[in-house]
Design a protein around this motif. Structure first.
Motif, mmCIF file in Angstrom:
data_model
loop_
_atom_site.group_PDB
_atom_site.id
_atom_site.type_symbol
_atom_site.label_atom_id
_atom_site.label_comp_id
_atom_site.label_asym_id
_atom_site.label_seq_id
_atom_site.Cartn_x
_atom_site.Cartn_y
_atom_site.Cartn_z
ATOM 1 N N ALA A 65 33.162 38.335 37.745
ATOM 2 C CA ALA A 65 34.147 37.669 36.900
ATOM 3 C C ALA A 65 35.418 37.298 37.640
ATOM 4 O O ALA A 65 36.160 36.434 37.184
ATOM 5 C CB ALA A 65 34.493 38.569 35.713
ATOM 6 N N GLU A 66 35.687 37.903 38.772
ATOM 7 C CA GLU A 66 36.958 37.686 39.485
ATOM 8 C C GLU A 66 37.195 36.220 39.853
ATOM 9 O O GLU A 66 38.311 35.725 39.657
ATOM 10 C CB GLU A 66 37.000 38.581 40.720
ATOM 11 N N PRO A 67 36.216 35.471 40.362
ATOM 12 C CA PRO A 67 36.508 34.056 40.662
ATOM 13 C C PRO A 67 36.779 33.217 39.416
ATOM 14 O O PRO A 67 37.372 32.141 39.511
ATOM 15 C CB PRO A 67 35.232 33.562 41.356
ATOM 16 N N PRO A 78 42.191 33.379 36.479
ATOM 17 C CA PRO A 78 43.254 32.611 37.149
ATOM 18 C C PRO A 78 44.326 33.472 37.802
ATOM 19 O O PRO A 78 45.512 33.187 37.689
ATOM 20 C CB PRO A 78 43.837 31.809 35.993
ATOM 21 N N PHE A 79 43.962 34.543 38.528
ATOM 22 C CA PHE A 79 44.970 35.412 39.129
ATOM 23 C C PHE A 79 45.657 34.775 40.336
ATOM 24 O O PHE A 79 46.760 35.154 40.692
ATOM 25 C CB PHE A 79 44.357 36.746 39.545
ATOM 26 N N ASN A 80 45.026 33.813 40.994
ATOM 27 C CA ASN A 80 45.621 33.198 42.175
ATOM 28 C C ASN A 80 46.425 31.956 41.834
ATOM 29 O O ASN A 80 46.979 31.320 42.722
ATOM 30 C CB ASN A 80 44.532 32.834 43.188
#
Length: 65
Positions: free
Chosen positions: A51-53, A56-58
């Motif tokens: 799920a990380e990609p 929208p953390f970046n």
């Protein structure tokens, strides 16, 4: 209809799991702990990396100053 899930003899998912685990209370507690650890392991090893990609953390909005 009641707001509490254990009304009318229903005690929810955790009560169902507890009733279906084998053994006495100590064995059920150890099995419950093992189930929780397995779920946490699966989440950290497989679900969160997948799920990380998608998250929208970046996407930061702070300018370089």
């Amino acid at each position: 209809m009641s707001l509490v899930p254990w009304w009318n003899g229903r005690d929810g998912m955790y009560g169902w799991i507890w009733r279906h685990l084998p053994g006495n209370a100590w064995i059920k507690a150890l099995l419950s702990l093992a189930l929780v650890l397995i779920v946490v392991y699966v989440l950290f090893q497989y679900v969160f990396p997948w799920a990380e990609p998608l998250l929208p953390f970046n996407d930061v909005t702070v300018d370089n100053q």
